[in-house]
Scaffold this active site. Sequence first.
Site, mmCIF file in Angstrom:
data_model
loop_
_atom_site.group_PDB
_atom_site.id
_atom_site.type_symbol
_atom_site.label_atom_id
_atom_site.label_comp_id
_atom_site.label_asym_id
_atom_site.label_seq_id
_atom_site.Cartn_x
_atom_site.Cartn_y
_atom_site.Cartn_z
ATOM 1 N N SER A 191 0.835 -1.213 0.000
ATOM 2 C CA SER A 191 0.000 0.000 0.000
ATOM 3 C C SER A 191 0.862 1.251 0.000
ATOM 4 O O SER A 191 0.606 2.185 -0.773
ATOM 5 C CB SER A 191 -0.887 0.046 1.252
ATOM 6 O OG SER A 191 -1.774 -1.023 1.235
ATOM 7 N N SER A 196 -2.577 -11.210 -2.237
ATOM 8 C CA SER A 196 -2.784 -12.183 -3.332
ATOM 9 C C SER A 196 -1.767 -13.321 -3.233
ATOM 10 O O SER A 196 -0.872 -13.428 -4.075
ATOM 11 C CB SER A 196 -2.747 -11.496 -4.704
ATOM 12 O OG SER A 196 -1.732 -10.536 -4.825
HETATM 13 P P1 ADP Z 1 1.241 -3.797 3.104
HETATM 14 O O1 ADP Z 1 0.341 -2.918 2.304
HETATM 15 O O2 ADP Z 1 2.153 -4.633 2.259
HETATM 16 O O3 ADP Z 1 0.526 -4.599 4.156
HETATM 17 P P2 ADP Z 1 2.056 -1.323 4.349
HETATM 18 O O4 ADP Z 1 2.335 -0.451 3.172
HETATM 19 O O5 ADP Z 1 0.745 -1.159 5.065
HETATM 20 O O6 ADP Z 1 2.264 -2.852 3.915
HETATM 21 O O7 ADP Z 1 3.221 -1.147 5.436
HETATM 22 C C1 ADP Z 1 4.590 -1.213 5.088
HETATM 23 C C2 ADP Z 1 5.451 -0.491 6.127
HETATM 24 O O8 ADP Z 1 6.806 -0.602 5.721
HETATM 25 C C3 ADP Z 1 5.130 0.980 6.281
HETATM 26 O O9 ADP Z 1 5.256 1.339 7.635
HETATM 27 C C4 ADP Z 1 6.255 1.641 5.445
HETATM 28 O O10 ADP Z 1 6.570 2.944 5.900
HETATM 29 C C5 ADP Z 1 7.414 0.701 5.671
HETATM 30 N N1 ADP Z 1 8.435 0.698 4.581
HETATM 31 C C6 ADP Z 1 9.764 0.811 4.781
HETATM 32 N N2 ADP Z 1 10.426 0.769 3.609
HETATM 33 C C7 ADP Z 1 9.495 0.645 2.637
HETATM 34 C C8 ADP Z 1 9.582 0.549 1.218
HETATM 35 N N3 ADP Z 1 10.746 0.588 0.567
HETATM 36 N N4 ADP Z 1 8.430 0.418 0.526
HETATM 37 C C9 ADP Z 1 7.246 0.372 1.166
HETATM 38 N N5 ADP Z 1 7.100 0.441 2.523
HETATM 39 C C10 ADP Z 1 8.222 0.588 3.258
#
Ligand code: ADP
Length: 217
Positions: A54, A121
């Site tokens: 996300s 997914s």
């Molecule tokens: P998902 O949607 O895969 O469940 P989220 O986006 O909700 O994951 O959460 C990912 C977390 O990882 C967030 O706190 C984000 O700030 C952190 N993060 C650190 N590095 C990255 C990166 N390179 N890309 C995406 N998120 C990152």
Amino acid sequence: MPDPVAQVEGARRMIKDRNTVWHHATVSRSRREEKNRHRSVVLWFTGLSGAGKSTLAHAVEAELYRFDCRTLVLDGDNIRHGLCSDLGFSIHDRSENIRRIGEVAKLFIEAGVIAMAAFISPLRADRERARSLFPHGDFIEIYCQASLEVCERRDVKDMYRRARAGEIKEFTGISSPYEAPENPELVVNTGGSPLSDCVGQIVDFLRQRNILPLEMR
Ligand code: ADP
């Protein structure tokens, strides 16, 4: 390009009511793409919970928005509040969830939008089925690679702790499988690289494929 008539025939075989007839649009996808000055594709983000799907999808969207691209993020949790609120996390429900998202993404592609689907997914077969809805090159699978250890340490939503405690059943990576993509278009190291690098990698890919407006290429 798949033959649209064959595609419709394929879909017809699966529908219950055989008396529906496909109406072809006058304002077609290609006309919309021309007007938008970019191509419409689906960016399909897959990875463990907390991998960064996300965060990355929204960051890519923010970057594309600056260049007037038409975009939409379809976000796993949000979709489960509405369209998929009747579905749980069994393998069957997860498959149905992904089937619906694939169909929704397809509508947005027809609308000339760059659709970004951020969903765990977990099953390859479900992602492949979603891919099969699109002409070759329009479905871009992006593996958000972050180890279970990293995701668990982040534990953005306190879900891993609760899954370990047995409070959440069928949690991906703990008590439900995750099948990493074998041949994704892109692998981004969301577990280790800065967010800006991951965004850059995706935008560069879109540039190379001539998907973006001319001034972004
Ligand atoms: P998902 O949607 O895969 O469940 P989220 O986006 O909700 O994951 O959460 C990912 C977390 O990882 C967030 O706190 C984000 O700030 C952190 N993060 C650190 N590095 C990255 C990166 N390179 N890309 C995406 N998120 C990152």
